[in-house]
Design a protein around this motif. Sequence first.
Motif, short mmCIF file in Angstrom:
data_model
loop_
_atom_site.label_atom_id
_atom_site.label_comp_id
_atom_site.label_asym_id
_atom_site.label_seq_id
_atom_site.Cartn_x
_atom_site.Cartn_y
_atom_site.Cartn_z
N PHE A 115 0.83 -1.20 0.00
CA PHE A 115 0.00 0.00 0.00
C PHE A 115 0.87 1.26 0.00
CE2 PHE A 115 -2.19 3.34 2.49
CZ PHE A 115 -3.14 3.67 1.54
N ASP A 116 0.49 2.23 -0.81
CA ASP A 116 1.18 3.52 -0.89
C ASP A 116 2.68 3.33 -1.03
OD1 ASP A 116 1.64 6.24 -0.90
OD2 ASP A 116 1.81 6.36 1.28
N ARG A 143 -8.19 2.86 -2.41
CA ARG A 143 -8.00 3.77 -1.28
C ARG A 143 -7.10 4.92 -1.71
NH1 ARG A 143 -5.69 -0.17 2.91
NH2 ARG A 143 -4.72 -0.92 1.00
N GLY A 144 -7.22 6.01 -0.99
CA GLY A 144 -6.42 7.17 -1.36
C GLY A 144 -7.15 8.00 -2.40
N THR A 145 -6.51 9.07 -2.83
CA THR A 145 -7.20 10.04 -3.68
C THR A 145 -6.75 9.92 -5.13
OG1 THR A 145 -5.57 11.63 -2.89
CG2 THR A 145 -7.70 11.64 -1.82
N ASP A 146 -7.62 10.35 -6.02
CA ASP A 146 -7.45 10.07 -7.45
C ASP A 146 -6.13 10.55 -8.04
OD1 ASP A 146 -10.35 9.14 -8.34
OD2 ASP A 146 -10.55 10.75 -6.89
N GLU A 147 -5.80 11.83 -7.83
CA GLU A 147 -4.61 12.39 -8.48
C GLU A 147 -3.35 11.74 -7.91
OE1 GLU A 147 -6.74 14.14 -6.66
OE2 GLU A 147 -7.37 15.98 -7.67
N TYR A 148 -3.30 11.60 -6.58
CA TYR A 148 -2.11 11.00 -5.97
C TYR A 148 -1.95 9.57 -6.48
CZ TYR A 148 1.46 9.50 -2.77
OH TYR A 148 2.63 9.01 -2.26
N ASN A 149 -3.05 8.85 -6.62
CA ASN A 149 -2.97 7.48 -7.11
C ASN A 149 -2.50 7.43 -8.56
OD1 ASN A 149 -3.45 5.94 -4.88
ND2 ASN A 149 -5.67 5.83 -5.18
N LEU A 150 -2.88 8.43 -9.35
CA LEU A 150 -2.37 8.46 -10.73
C LEU A 150 -0.85 8.67 -10.72
CD1 LEU A 150 -5.11 10.38 -12.71
CD2 LEU A 150 -4.20 8.12 -13.26
N ALA A 151 -0.39 9.53 -9.82
CA ALA A 151 1.05 9.76 -9.71
C ALA A 151 1.75 8.53 -9.15
CB ALA A 151 1.32 10.98 -8.83
N LEU A 152 1.13 7.89 -8.16
CA LEU A 152 1.72 6.68 -7.56
C LEU A 152 1.78 5.55 -8.60
CD1 LEU A 152 2.73 5.19 -5.00
CD2 LEU A 152 0.35 4.61 -4.52
N SER A 194 0.15 5.32 -16.33
CA SER A 194 -0.53 5.09 -15.05
C SER A 194 -2.04 5.13 -15.24
CB SER A 194 -0.12 6.15 -14.04
OG SER A 194 -0.92 6.03 -12.88
N TYR A 195 -2.71 4.20 -14.60
CA TYR A 195 -4.17 4.25 -14.58
C TYR A 195 -4.70 4.57 -13.19
CZ TYR A 195 -4.17 2.45 -19.32
OH TYR A 195 -3.98 2.32 -20.66
N GLU A 199 -8.22 3.75 -11.56
CA GLU A 199 -9.31 3.77 -12.54
C GLU A 199 -9.68 2.39 -13.10
OE1 GLU A 199 -10.81 6.67 -13.68
OE2 GLU A 199 -9.58 8.12 -12.63
N ILE A 249 -10.52 8.38 -19.05
CA ILE A 249 -10.01 8.93 -17.78
C ILE A 249 -9.98 10.45 -17.89
CG2 ILE A 249 -8.02 9.12 -16.24
CD1 ILE A 249 -7.26 6.29 -16.97
N ILE A 267 3.11 10.96 -17.50
CA ILE A 267 1.88 11.62 -17.07
C ILE A 267 2.02 13.14 -17.12
CG2 ILE A 267 0.96 9.76 -15.63
CD1 ILE A 267 2.11 11.30 -13.20
N LEU A 295 -0.23 15.91 -15.28
CA LEU A 295 -1.28 15.78 -14.27
C LEU A 295 -1.44 17.06 -13.44
CD1 LEU A 295 -2.92 13.21 -13.49
CD2 LEU A 295 -1.24 12.78 -11.73
N GLU A 326 8.00 11.81 -10.91
CA GLU A 326 6.85 12.72 -10.92
C GLU A 326 7.22 14.01 -10.21
OE1 GLU A 326 6.82 9.50 -9.91
OE2 GLU A 326 6.13 8.84 -11.86
N VAL A 332 6.92 10.89 -5.59
CA VAL A 332 5.78 11.61 -6.16
C VAL A 332 5.71 13.05 -5.64
CG1 VAL A 332 3.27 11.71 -6.16
CG2 VAL A 332 4.43 9.52 -6.49
N VAL A 383 2.97 16.16 -6.47
CA VAL A 383 1.73 16.29 -7.24
C VAL A 383 0.81 17.32 -6.58
CG1 VAL A 383 0.47 14.45 -6.03
CG2 VAL A 383 0.07 14.79 -8.48
N TYR A 432 -1.51 10.12 5.36
CA TYR A 432 -1.98 10.23 3.98
C TYR A 432 -2.74 11.54 3.81
CZ TYR A 432 -3.28 8.37 -0.60
OH TYR A 432 -3.41 8.15 -1.94
N GLN A 485 -4.52 16.52 -1.80
CA GLN A 485 -5.54 17.42 -2.37
C GLN A 485 -5.64 18.78 -1.68
OE1 GLN A 485 -8.91 14.65 -2.08
NE2 GLN A 485 -8.60 14.17 -4.24
N MET A 496 -6.31 10.96 5.54
CA MET A 496 -6.82 9.63 5.86
C MET A 496 -6.46 9.26 7.29
SD MET A 496 -6.08 6.03 3.94
CE MET A 496 -6.22 6.55 2.25
N GLU A 535 -13.56 13.77 0.20
CA GLU A 535 -12.34 14.07 -0.54
C GLU A 535 -12.46 15.35 -1.36
OE1 GLU A 535 -11.26 10.74 -2.99
OE2 GLU A 535 -11.20 9.34 -1.32
#
Lengths: 198, 433
Positions: free
Chosen positions: A96-97, A133-142, A168-169, A172, B201, B245, B247, B268, B289, B291, B333, B336, B351, B379
């Motif tokens: 995770f993360d 879990r976690g947020t959309d943009e950070y997950n795209l970067a991760l 990266s997806y 999604e 996406i 990416i 982003l 990133e 990362v 971001v 965590y 945003q 989180m 969120e």
Amino acid sequence: MAKKLNMKFTLLCIVMLSLALTVSCAKKPPETTSTSDQAEAADTMATESEADTARADEDALTEEELEARRQAEAEARETAADARDRFVSEKVYFKFDDASLTDSARDALRDKVQWLRDHPDACVIIEGHCDERGTDEYNLALGSRRAESVKDFLTKAGIDGSRLTTISYGEERPAAKGHNEEAWAENRRAEFRFCSSE
Amino acid sequence: MICACALVLVSGVCPQAADYDYINIREPFSQKIPMAVPVFKTLSQGSTEKQVAKNAADMVEAALAYTGYFKMIDRDAFLQDPGGQGIVMDEIKFGNWTDIGAELLLTGGVRLESGVLQMEFRLFDPYRQEMILGKRYTGKVDGQRKMVLRFCGEMIKRLTGRQGLFDSRIAFVGTGDEGKAVYVCDFDGKNVTRITRPQSIVVSPAWGPDGRSIAYTAYTHGNQRIYISNLQDGSVREFASYEGINLTPAWHPGSSALAATLSFEGDEEIYLLTETGKIDKRLTESWGVDVSPAFSPDGKKMVFVSSRSGSPQIYVKDMRSGSVRRLTYEGSYNTQPDWSPAGGQVVYSGMKDGRTDIYVIDVDSGETERLTNQAGDNEAPSWSPDGSMIVFTSTRTGSSRIFVMTASGTDQRMLLDMPGKQQLPDWSPPKRQ
């Protein structure tokens, strides 16, 4: 009729051959041979006969090898597609993360390095994915970070970076739909596909 | 076209000094102001006028209640007929309003003649027996909502000293059967419009400082690229298509530059890009990362998310000196971030125990307050342009939906009910003065 003729011919050949041997032996000048000479001769004979045996063995081995090779080639024809499929279907999983490579991730990647070496023309897209879990943009970067970790491993193992593209997806495109640790573990992954399939 | 004129002549009293003491700016939502809005008076005898009058009062109530500053007194509790009474100073029986505790009274009148709508609004303080604000608007019938919102904006400005949020809009990502797209709606969830074509996406819609364009990231041609949609003419241009990416675009206030996360260098990092998408400079220098940049209103500081400490945390970079300091330490965590329009706070999602909630942190003191504490994940917070409210997403009712709340976390409610799921709202920026 034919059988009888054949028999007669065979008998004739045997008679002539034995005559010839008798003649050649008779023609040989009588030589006095010491015991040591006889022993030497015997040795030579033995050596020659061993060489014959070895040659025979060698032939036999080669044939076995050929047979094995023939089987291997037939199997290879079947498994080349399997290996290609396995290259795509075997995923690399993450914590995770975390975008660092676990021991099992490295093992899986070593297989992929071998396959990429064997297929120097293959161009591969490395997809990074995350769990929900976690947020959309950070997950795209991760996800991007994970794909880059994999690419880094492969290029350090000697695979030309120009053959490897990352994407990266994020969260999604989950592989498993559930909302539990089992599904999440399955979704934190890097996947592989070939450039042509895009 | 709506014409507006101040109704100073209607009343003999015209307070010159701005009265901001109705709403406590420090704690504006701690005590709602009880307010009465009777049905508007029909000034001529047109047949459709009655309905227009009723609609007007309802629209005013809804818009003002939305802000969280006021408690609307039920019209059934009024001591007089809620409609058709006098609306000017001399005709108002203030005792009828102070008796039910109304600290503010808003009266209105409508006149509808040959397609022309005229609306009058008067705001009174029944205890002081004074008119605080009076306005008259003239326009077409379909301009009614605009007139109502215009007056509400004037009223909030009079009571708080700050420009209201009634002309603001919210961009968000909506997922429908055909895919994801950027949508825009009014501050109150009305007039939902899809502004991009559906794609697989779509993330990070971000308003331009002029409120006329929206930058966003979409997955096309094998990677995520940044596009800018022009709301004026509906055109879309590709802004950044670097390898890897592209982003989380964020406009730098007061300039045409955008910050965004790019991974073409194999990591990133956040870069500053010119308005044509060329790289001006790299803004972050750490492995891992980096971001979600967002700028302070003066553009001097940038808040962003970095995994440099091992988990996503929020950092502040001084744009001039280049120094970076970590802002969040609680939780493992935090992502945003969005900088408050007043400049002192950053709102973010954090989180804890597997649940994501909205937090506000004071940039100087680091004091943190949790604003959501409901079931579900909360969120993607974004401040309203006046800083009085926050839009965010919540899964408390199931699928991800857009919610709003006051900046203190009160009055949390779903903004719009539409099929599919809605994510990543961004509230339009303050209008440039």
